[in-house]
Design a protein around this motif. Structure first.
Motif, PDB file in Angstrom:
ATOM      1  N   PHE A  28       0.811  -1.218   0.000  1.00  0.00           N
ATOM      2  CA  PHE A  28       0.000   0.000   0.000  1.00  0.00           C
ATOM      3  C   PHE A  28       0.845   1.269   0.000  1.00  0.00           C
ATOM      4  O   PHE A  28       0.429   2.293  -0.520  1.00  0.00           O
ATOM      5  N   ARG A  29       2.039   1.206   0.599  1.00  0.00           N
ATOM      6  CA  ARG A  29       2.891   2.394   0.658  1.00  0.00           C
ATOM      7  C   ARG A  29       3.431   2.751  -0.722  1.00  0.00           C
ATOM      8  O   ARG A  29       3.379   3.898  -1.144  1.00  0.00           O
ATOM      9  N   THR A  30       3.976   1.754  -1.432  1.00  0.00           N
ATOM     10  CA  THR A  30       4.566   2.018  -2.746  1.00  0.00           C
ATOM     11  C   THR A  30       3.556   1.889  -3.884  1.00  0.00           C
ATOM     12  O   THR A  30       3.848   2.271  -5.005  1.00  0.00           O
ATOM     13  N   ARG A  31       2.383   1.313  -3.565  1.00  0.00           N
ATOM     14  CA  ARG A  31       1.341   1.067  -4.566  1.00  0.00           C
ATOM     15  C   ARG A  31       1.862   0.200  -5.724  1.00  0.00           C
ATOM     16  O   ARG A  31       1.568   0.454  -6.897  1.00  0.00           O
ATOM     17  N   THR A  32       2.645  -0.801  -5.351  1.00  0.00           N
ATOM     18  CA  THR A  32       3.190  -1.728  -6.346  1.00  0.00           C
ATOM     19  C   THR A  32       3.050  -3.152  -5.832  1.00  0.00           C
ATOM     20  O   THR A  32       2.779  -3.385  -4.660  1.00  0.00           O
ATOM     21  N   ARG A  33       3.267  -4.105  -6.720  1.00  0.00           N
ATOM     22  CA  ARG A  33       3.307  -5.515  -6.350  1.00  0.00           C
ATOM     23  C   ARG A  33       4.751  -5.856  -6.019  1.00  0.00           C
ATOM     24  O   ARG A  33       5.669  -5.461  -6.733  1.00  0.00           O
ATOM     25  N   LEU A  34       4.941  -6.583  -4.929  1.00  0.00           N
ATOM     26  CA  LEU A  34       6.262  -6.981  -4.484  1.00  0.00           C
ATOM     27  C   LEU A  34       6.308  -8.490  -4.299  1.00  0.00           C
ATOM     28  O   LEU A  34       5.308  -9.106  -3.930  1.00  0.00           O
ATOM     29  N   SER A  35       7.469  -9.066  -4.524  1.00  0.00           N
ATOM     30  CA  SER A  35       7.652 -10.498  -4.321  1.00  0.00           C
ATOM     31  C   SER A  35       8.155 -10.769  -2.916  1.00  0.00           C
ATOM     32  O   SER A  35       9.018 -10.056  -2.400  1.00  0.00           O
ATOM     33  N   VAL A  36       7.600 -11.810  -2.312  1.00  0.00           N
ATOM     34  CA  VAL A  36       8.049 -12.293  -1.006  1.00  0.00           C
ATOM     35  C   VAL A  36       8.478 -13.739  -1.212  1.00  0.00           C
ATOM     36  O   VAL A  36       7.681 -14.573  -1.655  1.00  0.00           O
ATOM     37  N   GLY A  37       9.737 -14.014  -0.899  1.00  0.00           N
ATOM     38  CA  GLY A  37      10.266 -15.349  -1.110  1.00  0.00           C
ATOM     39  C   GLY A  37       9.846 -16.328  -0.028  1.00  0.00           C
ATOM     40  O   GLY A  37       9.340 -15.946   1.035  1.00  0.00           O
ATOM     41  N   PRO A  38      10.072 -17.612  -0.259  1.00  0.00           N
ATOM     42  CA  PRO A  38       9.676 -18.640   0.702  1.00  0.00           C
ATOM     43  C   PRO A  38      10.435 -18.579   2.019  1.00  0.00           C
ATOM     44  O   PRO A  38      10.028 -19.187   2.999  1.00  0.00           O
ATOM     45  N   GLY A  39      11.524 -17.836   2.073  1.00  0.00           N
ATOM     46  CA  GLY A  39      12.277 -17.704   3.321  1.00  0.00           C
ATOM     47  C   GLY A  39      11.451 -17.143   4.459  1.00  0.00           C
ATOM     48  O   GLY A  39      11.641 -17.518   5.628  1.00  0.00           O
ATOM     49  N   LEU A  40      10.519 -16.255   4.147  1.00  0.00           N
ATOM     50  CA  LEU A  40       9.669 -15.677   5.191  1.00  0.00           C
ATOM     51  C   LEU A  40       8.828 -16.768   5.849  1.00  0.00           C
ATOM     52  O   LEU A  40       8.747 -16.854   7.080  1.00  0.00           O
ATOM     53  N   TRP A  41       8.210 -17.616   5.036  1.00  0.00           N
ATOM     54  CA  TRP A  41       7.380 -18.694   5.565  1.00  0.00           C
ATOM     55  C   TRP A  41       8.233 -19.718   6.312  1.00  0.00           C
ATOM     56  O   TRP A  41       7.863 -20.187   7.389  1.00  0.00           O
ATOM     57  N   ASN A  42       9.387 -20.059   5.762  1.00  0.00           N
ATOM     58  CA  ASN A  42      10.268 -21.025   6.418  1.00  0.00           C
ATOM     59  C   ASN A  42      10.731 -20.509   7.779  1.00  0.00           C
ATOM     60  O   ASN A  42      10.779 -21.256   8.758  1.00  0.00           O
ATOM     61  N   ASP A  43      11.073 -19.229   7.846  1.00  0.00           N
ATOM     62  CA  ASP A  43      11.473 -18.608   9.109  1.00  0.00           C
ATOM     63  C   ASP A  43      10.322 -18.664  10.118  1.00  0.00           C
ATOM     64  O   ASP A  43      10.520 -19.003  11.287  1.00  0.00           O
ATOM     65  N   PHE A  44       9.117 -18.369   9.657  1.00  0.00           N
ATOM     66  CA  PHE A  44       7.965 -18.392  10.542  1.00  0.00           C
ATOM     67  C   PHE A  44       7.722 -19.806  11.088  1.00  0.00           C
ATOM     68  O   PHE A  44       7.487 -19.993  12.277  1.00  0.00           O
ATOM     69  N   LYS A  45       7.792 -20.797  10.215  1.00  0.00           N
ATOM     70  CA  LYS A  45       7.562 -22.178  10.661  1.00  0.00           C
ATOM     71  C   LYS A  45       8.594 -22.598  11.719  1.00  0.00           C
ATOM     72  O   LYS A  45       8.236 -23.245  12.700  1.00  0.00           O
ATOM     73  N   ARG A  46       9.860 -22.229  11.496  1.00  0.00           N
ATOM     74  CA  ARG A  46      10.921 -22.611  12.446  1.00  0.00           C
ATOM     75  C   ARG A  46      10.791 -21.889  13.779  1.00  0.00           C
ATOM     76  O   ARG A  46      11.252 -22.390  14.800  1.00  0.00           O
ATOM     77  N   ASN A  47      10.224 -20.690  13.772  1.00  0.00           N
ATOM     78  CA  ASN A  47      10.215 -19.832  14.957  1.00  0.00           C
ATOM     79  C   ASN A  47       8.820 -19.442  15.405  1.00  0.00           C
ATOM     80  O   ASN A  47       8.637 -18.400  16.039  1.00  0.00           O
ATOM     81  N   ARG A  48       7.843 -20.254  15.090  1.00  0.00           N
ATOM     82  CA  ARG A  48       6.439 -19.944  15.385  1.00  0.00           C
ATOM     83  C   ARG A  48       6.233 -19.506  16.838  1.00  0.00           C
ATOM     84  O   ARG A  48       5.549 -18.527  17.113  1.00  0.00           O
ATOM     85  N   ASP A  49       6.838 -20.214  17.791  1.00  0.00           N
ATOM     86  CA  ASP A  49       6.667 -19.856  19.205  1.00  0.00           C
ATOM     87  C   ASP A  49       7.297 -18.505  19.523  1.00  0.00           C
ATOM     88  O   ASP A  49       6.754 -17.727  20.307  1.00  0.00           O
ATOM     89  N   ARG A  50       8.435 -18.215  18.936  1.00  0.00           N
ATOM     90  CA  ARG A  50       9.122 -16.939  19.158  1.00  0.00           C
ATOM     91  C   ARG A  50       8.296 -15.763  18.620  1.00  0.00           C
ATOM     92  O   ARG A  50       8.413 -14.646  19.093  1.00  0.00           O
ATOM     93  N   TYR A  51       7.471 -16.027  17.602  1.00  0.00           N
ATOM     94  CA  TYR A  51       6.678 -14.978  16.964  1.00  0.00           C
ATOM     95  C   TYR A  51       5.232 -14.939  17.468  1.00  0.00           C
ATOM     96  O   TYR A  51       4.355 -14.385  16.819  1.00  0.00           O
ATOM     97  N   ASP A  52       4.991 -15.494  18.624  1.00  0.00           N
ATOM     98  CA  ASP A  52       3.660 -15.514  19.234  1.00  0.00           C
ATOM     99  C   ASP A  52       3.425 -14.179  19.944  1.00  0.00           C
ATOM    100  O   ASP A  52       3.889 -13.967  21.059  1.00  0.00           O
ATOM    101  N   VAL A  53       2.728 -13.277  19.289  1.00  0.00           N
ATOM    102  CA  VAL A  53       2.531 -11.919  19.811  1.00  0.00           C
ATOM    103  C   VAL A  53       1.739 -11.914  21.119  1.00  0.00           C
ATOM    104  O   VAL A  53       2.148 -11.244  22.075  1.00  0.00           O
ATOM    105  N   PRO A  54       0.612 -12.630  21.240  1.00  0.00           N
ATOM    106  CA  PRO A  54      -0.101 -12.615  22.527  1.00  0.00           C
ATOM    107  C   PRO A  54       0.783 -13.049  23.700  1.00  0.00           C
ATOM    108  O   PRO A  54       0.773 -12.408  24.758  1.00  0.00           O
ATOM    109  N   THR A  55       1.566 -14.102  23.511  1.00  0.00           N
ATOM    110  CA  THR A  55       2.452 -14.549  24.588  1.00  0.00           C
ATOM    111  C   THR A  55       3.515 -13.499  24.901  1.00  0.00           C
ATOM    112  O   THR A  55       3.837 -13.248  26.061  1.00  0.00           O
ATOM    113  N   ALA A  56       4.054 -12.868  23.863  1.00  0.00           N
ATOM    114  CA  ALA A  56       5.050 -11.818  24.065  1.00  0.00           C
ATOM    115  C   ALA A  56       4.461 -10.663  24.875  1.00  0.00           C
ATOM    116  O   ALA A  56       5.073 -10.180  25.835  1.00  0.00           O
ATOM    117  N   VAL A  57       3.269 -10.224  24.503  1.00  0.00           N
ATOM    118  CA  VAL A  57       2.632  -9.102  25.213  1.00  0.00           C
ATOM    119  C   VAL A  57       2.331  -9.496  26.664  1.00  0.00           C
ATOM    120  O   VAL A  57       2.546  -8.694  27.583  1.00  0.00           O
TER     121      VAL A  57
END
Length: 183
Positions: free
Chosen positions: A123-152
């Motif tokens: 929305f900021r650049t008003r363009t289409r951007l590519s997101v590689g599979p690394g983002l999903w792989n990182d999330f899967k490996r670190n799902r507990d670390r990225y748990d926002v409710p638990t962090a808060v």
């Protein structure tokens, strides 16, 4: 009190003007890289503040020096996650932050599982951007670390949550969801 503004190394933004000029960095970005960047900036800032703080000689070298974090949108969410793991953070303020990370459509996840990039609208650049599979792989490996409710829930510091009623990118209902997990 020192203040620093920064864009994570994978944001695709290189200069202060905020221009998006590095799409390949954005494509390879992960939550973990952004949190690591934030940690580096916090430590650098506190080290410089300690060196410049004349009061440190009066208070003592062991006096705690803490940083406050302010983040917008995903940056606010990452500030919450970082604060949960860094005792040197003294407060957090978010503006339009998401209450969760890793919320993707099934077809996006399927593409990443096949090793393909996913196209998103920025929305900021008003363009289409590519997101590689690394983002999903990182999330899967670190799902507990990225748990926002638990962090808060783990935070024992002041927390300010601000969200506009007319936010078209992050639903205003995200703010009370974050707040519901605060002590």
């Amino acid at each position: 009190m020192p203040a620093v503004a920064f864009s994570a190394s994978g944001s695709g933004v290189r200069d202060r003007d905020g221009a998006f000029v590095e799409p390949e960095r954005f494509r390879r970005n992960t939550y973990g890289r952004e949190i690591a960047d934030l940690g580096i900036v916090v430590e650098w800032t506190l080290k410089r503040a300690r060196a410049r703080d004349r009061r440190a000689t009066r208070v003592g070298a062991d006096a705690p020096l803490r940083a406050g974090l302010v983040g917008h949108s995903r940056g606010g969410t990452l500030c919450l996650l970082h604060a949960a793991s860094n005792p040197r953070i003294g407060c957090v303020a978010t503006l339009g932050a998401q209450s969760r990370v890793g919320i993707w459509k099934p077809e996006q996840i399927a593409a990443w599982e096949r090793g393909e990039d996913v196209s998103i609208y920025d929305f900021r650049t008003r363009t289409r951007l590519s997101v590689g599979p690394g983002l999903w792989n990182d999330f899967k490996r670190n799902r507990d670390r990225y748990d926002v409710p638990t962090a808060v829930e783990s935070l024992e510091i002041p927390l300010l949550i601000v969200h506009g009623d007319n936010d078209r990118v992050v639903a205003p209902e995200e703010a009370p969801l974050i707040a519901s997990h605060a002590a």
